[in-house]
Design a protein around this motif. Structure first.
Motif, short mmCIF file in Angstrom:
data_model
loop_
_atom_site.label_atom_id
_atom_site.label_comp_id
_atom_site.label_asym_id
_atom_site.label_seq_id
_atom_site.Cartn_x
_atom_site.Cartn_y
_atom_site.Cartn_z
N LEU A 86 0.82 -1.22 0.00
CA LEU A 86 0.00 0.00 0.00
C LEU A 86 0.85 1.27 0.00
O LEU A 86 0.47 2.27 -0.61
CB LEU A 86 -0.90 0.05 1.25
CG LEU A 86 -2.16 -0.77 1.24
CD1 LEU A 86 -2.80 -0.77 2.63
CD2 LEU A 86 -3.15 -0.21 0.23
N THR A 87 1.97 1.22 0.69
CA THR A 87 2.82 2.40 0.83
C THR A 87 3.93 2.45 -0.21
O THR A 87 4.64 3.45 -0.31
CB THR A 87 3.44 2.46 2.24
OG1 THR A 87 4.10 1.23 2.51
CG2 THR A 87 2.37 2.71 3.29
N GLY A 88 4.11 1.39 -0.97
CA GLY A 88 5.14 1.36 -2.00
C GLY A 88 6.54 1.08 -1.48
O GLY A 88 7.53 1.37 -2.15
N PHE A 89 6.65 0.46 -0.31
CA PHE A 89 7.96 0.20 0.28
C PHE A 89 8.38 -1.27 0.23
O PHE A 89 9.40 -1.63 0.84
CB PHE A 89 8.00 0.68 1.74
CG PHE A 89 7.78 2.14 1.91
CD1 PHE A 89 8.46 3.06 1.12
CD2 PHE A 89 6.90 2.62 2.86
CE1 PHE A 89 8.25 4.42 1.28
CE2 PHE A 89 6.69 3.97 3.03
CZ PHE A 89 7.37 4.88 2.24
N ALA A 90 7.65 -2.11 -0.44
CA ALA A 90 7.94 -3.54 -0.46
C ALA A 90 9.36 -3.84 -0.95
O ALA A 90 10.00 -4.78 -0.49
CB ALA A 90 6.91 -4.29 -1.30
N ASP A 91 9.88 -3.02 -1.86
CA ASP A 91 11.22 -3.26 -2.41
C ASP A 91 12.35 -2.89 -1.44
O ASP A 91 13.49 -3.27 -1.66
CB ASP A 91 11.38 -2.50 -3.72
CG ASP A 91 11.28 -0.99 -3.56
OD1 ASP A 91 10.55 -0.53 -2.64
OD2 ASP A 91 11.92 -0.26 -4.34
N ARG A 92 12.04 -2.19 -0.36
CA ARG A 92 13.04 -1.79 0.63
C ARG A 92 12.84 -2.51 1.95
O ARG A 92 13.39 -2.10 2.98
CB ARG A 92 12.99 -0.28 0.86
CG ARG A 92 13.39 0.48 -0.38
CD ARG A 92 13.22 1.97 -0.32
NE ARG A 92 13.36 2.59 0.97
CZ ARG A 92 12.68 3.68 1.32
NH1 ARG A 92 11.83 4.25 0.50
NH2 ARG A 92 12.86 4.21 2.51
N ALA A 93 12.04 -3.58 1.93
CA ALA A 93 11.69 -4.24 3.18
C ALA A 93 11.72 -5.75 3.03
O ALA A 93 11.60 -6.29 1.94
CB ALA A 93 10.30 -3.79 3.62
N ARG A 94 11.87 -6.40 4.18
CA ARG A 94 11.77 -7.85 4.26
C ARG A 94 10.90 -8.17 5.46
O ARG A 94 11.05 -7.58 6.53
CB ARG A 94 13.15 -8.47 4.44
CG ARG A 94 13.15 -9.97 4.47
CD ARG A 94 14.55 -10.54 4.27
NE ARG A 94 15.47 -10.16 5.32
CZ ARG A 94 15.90 -10.97 6.27
NH1 ARG A 94 15.51 -12.23 6.31
NH2 ARG A 94 16.74 -10.54 7.18
N VAL A 95 9.98 -9.11 5.27
CA VAL A 95 9.08 -9.53 6.35
C VAL A 95 9.44 -10.95 6.74
O VAL A 95 9.52 -11.84 5.89
CB VAL A 95 7.60 -9.45 5.91
CG1 VAL A 95 6.68 -9.91 7.03
CG2 VAL A 95 7.25 -8.03 5.46
N VAL A 96 9.65 -11.15 8.03
CA VAL A 96 10.00 -12.47 8.57
C VAL A 96 8.83 -12.93 9.43
O VAL A 96 8.49 -12.28 10.42
CB VAL A 96 11.29 -12.41 9.41
CG1 VAL A 96 11.59 -13.77 10.03
CG2 VAL A 96 12.45 -11.92 8.57
N ASN A 97 8.24 -14.05 9.04
CA ASN A 97 7.18 -14.65 9.85
C ASN A 97 7.86 -15.69 10.74
O ASN A 97 8.18 -16.79 10.30
CB ASN A 97 6.13 -15.29 8.96
CG ASN A 97 5.00 -15.94 9.73
OD1 ASN A 97 4.38 -16.86 9.25
ND2 ASN A 97 4.71 -15.47 10.92
#
Length: 183
Positions: A86-97
């Motif tokens: 939604l914010t357009g930051f997916a390319d600068r982030a990593r999500v760890v479950n």
């Protein structure tokens, strides 16, 4: 819940349903980012116990280089990914479950800012601070930002990090730790 300022300013973030996740209020979030406003640009951020991801997303909106979001709940990790899209930051982030402590044990690169906001009922602040110190993942001059209830007293020192200041926002307090030496 919205992004307060920066490139995603005003963007509404999705929230988890139910009472298991307690999002940081806009007032407290604004206070946190007033405290660290000059320490965000170009920095690497870790959002432990991420919930909705709003603290790491706010940091990205304000110019952080990258962010890692860690949450053991599948629905929370999925929601963080949605909010990053939604914010357009997916390319600068990593999500760890996964479990925050398992993540800390395997992390090798280090961070400049670490947000610590575990579920209040679990009382994980001291253990989290100990593990951050034990695995030595806070870079020189890095900052740990802890959110906890007003009545909870955090230690004066966590490894190489010294308690810097405590700020009060109603029933919530924000405590910052600074790592003074270079790493």
């Amino acid at each position: 819940m919205r992004v307060i300022t920066g490139s995603a300013r005003g963007r509404r973030l999705r929230e988890l349903e139910g009472q298991e996740t307690r999002p940081t209020t806009d007032r407290v979030k604004e206070g946190i980012f007033n405290i660290i406003q000059f320490d965000i640009e170009g920095r690497r951020v870790l959002d432990l116990f991420a919930g909705t991801g709003q603290l790491g997303i706010e940091a990205l909106s304000r110019g952080a280089e990258s962010a890692v979001f860690v949450d053991q709940r599948r629905d929370a990790a999925r929601l963080v990914r949605e909010n990053l899209e939604l914010t357009g930051f997916a390319d600068r982030a990593r999500v760890v479950n996964g479990d925050a402590f398992s993540y800390l044990a395997g992390e090798k690169t280090g961070f400049d800012i670490i947000f610590v906001d575990p579920p209040y009922a679990q009382g994980l602040w001291e253990k989290t601070l100990e593990e951050i110190s034990r695995f030595d993942i806070l870079r020189g001059h890095g900052i740990i930002v802890c959110e906890c209830p007003m009545e909870h007293e955090l230690p004066a020192q966590a490894g190489a990090c010294l308690r810097h200041r405590t700020y009060r926002y109603g029933k919530i307090k924000i405590t910052t730790y600074h790592r003074e030496e270079q790493k």
